[in-house]
Write a protein that holds these residues in place. Structure first.
Motif, mmCIF file in Angstrom:
data_model
loop_
_atom_site.group_PDB
_atom_site.id
_atom_site.type_symbol
_atom_site.label_atom_id
_atom_site.label_comp_id
_atom_site.label_asym_id
_atom_site.label_seq_id
_atom_site.Cartn_x
_atom_site.Cartn_y
_atom_site.Cartn_z
ATOM 1 N N PRO A 70 0.823 -1.213 0.000
ATOM 2 C CA PRO A 70 0.000 0.000 0.000
ATOM 3 C C PRO A 70 0.863 1.272 0.000
ATOM 4 N N ASN A 71 1.975 1.229 0.728
ATOM 5 C CA ASN A 71 2.830 2.422 0.776
ATOM 6 C C ASN A 71 3.458 2.743 -0.573
ATOM 7 N N GLU A 72 3.991 1.680 -1.203
ATOM 8 C CA GLU A 72 4.563 1.870 -2.530
ATOM 9 C C GLU A 72 3.455 2.343 -3.483
ATOM 10 N N GLY A 73 2.266 1.776 -3.285
ATOM 11 C CA GLY A 73 1.127 2.160 -4.112
ATOM 12 C C GLY A 73 0.847 3.646 -4.003
ATOM 13 N N LYS A 74 0.892 4.126 -2.784
ATOM 14 C CA LYS A 74 0.638 5.546 -2.534
ATOM 15 C C LYS A 74 1.640 6.421 -3.298
ATOM 16 N N GLU A 75 2.917 6.036 -3.177
ATOM 17 C CA GLU A 75 3.957 6.786 -3.903
ATOM 18 C C GLU A 75 3.663 6.824 -5.398
ATOM 19 N N LYS A 76 3.329 5.635 -5.946
ATOM 20 C CA LYS A 76 3.119 5.537 -7.389
ATOM 21 C C LYS A 76 1.893 6.339 -7.828
ATOM 22 N N ILE A 77 0.878 6.356 -6.974
ATOM 23 C CA ILE A 77 -0.317 7.125 -7.330
ATOM 24 C C ILE A 77 0.064 8.608 -7.479
ATOM 25 N N PHE A 78 0.860 9.096 -6.519
ATOM 26 C CA PHE A 78 1.224 10.511 -6.573
ATOM 27 C C PHE A 78 2.184 10.810 -7.722
ATOM 28 N N SER A 79 3.114 9.871 -7.983
ATOM 29 C CA SER A 79 4.100 10.175 -9.031
ATOM 30 C C SER A 79 3.545 9.938 -10.435
ATOM 31 N N GLU A 80 2.654 8.948 -10.585
ATOM 32 C CA GLU A 80 2.207 8.574 -11.932
ATOM 33 C C GLU A 80 0.854 9.152 -12.326
ATOM 34 N N LYS A 81 0.102 9.608 -11.317
ATOM 35 C CA LYS A 81 -1.249 10.118 -11.561
ATOM 36 C C LYS A 81 -2.040 9.200 -12.505
ATOM 37 N N PRO A 82 -2.359 7.993 -12.020
ATOM 38 C CA PRO A 82 -2.970 6.990 -12.908
ATOM 39 C C PRO A 82 -4.391 7.363 -13.335
ATOM 40 N N ASP A 83 -4.831 6.735 -14.429
ATOM 41 C CA ASP A 83 -6.212 6.913 -14.884
ATOM 42 C C ASP A 83 -7.135 5.898 -14.213
ATOM 43 N N LEU A 84 -6.516 4.829 -13.684
ATOM 44 C CA LEU A 84 -7.315 3.787 -13.027
ATOM 45 C C LEU A 84 -6.388 3.001 -12.090
ATOM 46 N N ILE A 85 -6.976 2.461 -11.018
ATOM 47 C CA ILE A 85 -6.173 1.715 -10.052
ATOM 48 C C ILE A 85 -6.753 0.314 -9.874
ATOM 49 N N LEU A 86 -5.889 -0.705 -9.969
ATOM 50 C CA LEU A 86 -6.287 -2.072 -9.611
ATOM 51 C C LEU A 86 -5.710 -2.348 -8.231
#
Lengths: 365, 135
Positions: free
Chosen positions: B38-54
């Motif tokens: 979840p922590n790595e996920g959080k980082e990636k969400i902020f850095s990549e600004k995804p269009d969708l999350i699985l």
């Protein structure tokens, strides 16, 4: 366990008795609380949470026996010792029957009081320890089922996921023969996952965990949904699956998810053990106290000698030619357990070669 | 002129699911970014600004996926992602495991936009993703 001072509550209308008891108890390191009648005593039980209560049987106001019973209601693990004013055996026996741990006939010496109290406290310690062990065990058991579920299923699901991706042609082209073998591997794995799932359901049902959200439900709605879910299964053998007549009142007291499972299991069987172009019809009726749903098929039927056993776990009707029929041997047993947990029952009638009928009776809402 | 590539963040503590899922998403030309916690996920969400999350539900703890989903949908910190579609992908079957996982919703937590049981069928997964991205 009893690191803090044990709390002893003395409920007695005689002031001299309260004083002498609390002196004798304080001297050996107990904390003594007193109350001069039953209703004050019960308030103090709630307030001070005593380990042991001494109750005089003969008091004005609420009787000692009633106090004893109310203490048990507040906390069944509190030890009660009754003081009998005149050593009548009858009142002591009655008190013991109502859950007193012991009795103390007046007059008694401080030493006699302490012996009885110490014994009572030992008893309490044992009860509390057993209680906490039981809670711990329950916690492990509850989590155990969830853990087994996750630990056993995760690796299998990961394998399945790879099969799906390979079969989906996502990582290069797959030759026909390879495809066939991987498909068969996937199907076997499906069966294994289903078995684990069913086995876990049995475990959950046995520990009473699964039927937990009972509310008024439209049985017709539940069955309609399952019929739609099951539709694809009917295609291979061209089986007709339909909802027949329905009574106006179809409201039952039920847990939606588990009832869906019941009908999913029954309807799956009705399709699987059918003949090509066979029929499955579900009808809903209103009886006096129950709503009944009958799942009737025109399938292969069940021989009389097998009927008494079909709800047993892992019981399979052995027949030569039905290799293609897959199942875990747990479906009917699960269905029956779920329905019984609802306060209902499942009935079966069948004629070999003509078909079977399973009727589920559920309490009306 | 390069067209903006659709990015999907996959958060799952099972590397096998990540490895199986990635080619599926890539086959539909999505840009796939993965995270194993979840922590790595959080980082990636902020850095990549995804269009969708699985998102997987059970990771370090039973409710990781749920907490993260709720945070994304409701907290100030994730404000710019609150409309990002989230699909739960979990091995805990709907009829058993999520019975308790989805209790989160009863406790007032916001659930995902969609839910899929593992193993997912590749075509089903792609169809559902497409449905959300069209909107």
């Amino acid at each position: 366990m009893l690191e803090k001072k044990p709390v002893i509550l003395v409920i007695d209308d005689e002031e001299s008795m309260r004083d002498s008891c609390s002196q004798a108890l304080t001297r050996v390191g107990f904390r003594a609380e007193t109350a001069e009648d039953g209703s004050i005593g019960l308030e103090k039980v709630k307030e001070t949470k005593p380990d042991l209560v001494l109750i005089d049987l003969k008091m004005p106001g609420i009787s000692g026996i009633d106090v004893l019973e109310k203490v048990k209601e507040i906390d069944p693990n509190i030890i009660s010792v009754v003081i009998t004013g005149y050593a009548t055996v009858e009142s002591a026996v009655e008190a013991m029957k109502k859950g007193a741990y012991d009795f103390l006939p007046k007059p008694f010496t401080p030493e006699e009081l302490r012996i009885i109290i110490n014994r009572g406290l030992e008893r309490r310690e044992l009860i509390l320890e057993t209680e906490s062990l039981r809670k711990e065990k329950k916690l492990i058991e509850d989590n155990f089922i969830t853990m087994v579920s996750h630990q056993l299923q995760s690796p299998l699901v990961a394998i399945q996921q790879f099969f799906e991706v390979i079969l989906g042609g996502m990582v290069g082209e797959v030759q026909e023969k390879q495809k066939e073998m991987i498909t068969r591997s996937r199907d076997r794995m499906d069966g294994l996952l289903k078995l684990i799932d069913d086995w876990l359901d049995v475990a959950r049902l046995d520990s009473g965990q699964i039927v937990d959200n009972i509310e008024p439900l439209s049985l017709k709605k539940v069955i309609k949904k399952i019929i739609e879910d099951m539709r694809p299964l009917t295609q291979d053998d061209n089986i007709s699956l339909e909802l027949g007549s329905c009574s106006e009142n179809d409201l039952v007291q039920g847990d939606k998810e588990t009832l869906e499972q019941v009908f999913s299991n029954l309807i799956t069987n009705a399709i699987r053990y059918n003949k090509p172009k066979g029929k499955v019809v579900i009808t809903i009726k209103e009886n006096e106290d129950f709503i009944s749903a009958e799942v009737k098929d025109t399938g292969i039927g069940i021989a009389k000698e097998h009927l008494p056993f079909i709800f047993d776990q892992f019981y399979r009707v052995k027949r030569g030619e039905d290799h293609k029929i897959k199942g875990t041997g747990l479906g009917l047993s699960i269905a029956k357990k779920i329905v019984e947990a609802h306060g209902g029952s499942v009935q079966v009638s069948s004629e070999l070669g003509k078909g079977s009928s399973f009727t589920v009776l559920l309490p009306k809402a | 002129m390069e067209k903006h590539k659709t990015t999907i963040v996959v958060i799952d503590d099972d590397p096998d699911f990540i490895d199986a899922g990635t080619p599926v998403l890539e086959s539909a030309f999505y840009n796939v970014v993965t995270a194993l916690s979840p922590n790595e996920g959080k980082e990636k969400i902020f850095s990549e600004k995804p269009d969708l999350i699985l998102l997987d539900i059970m990771m370090d703890s039973l409710f990781d996926g749920f907490s993260l989903c709720n945070a994304i949908k409701t907290s100030k910190e994730y404000k710019e992602f609150k409309d990002t579609p989230i699909i739960f992908v979990s091995a805990v079957k709907e009829k058993t495991g999520s019975r308790f996982a989805f209790r989160g919703e009863e406790q007032g937590m916001i659930g995902p936009d969609d839910y899929m049981d593992k193993p997912v069928k590749p075509n089903d997964l792609l169809a559902r993703i497409e449905k959300f991205l069209k909107k």
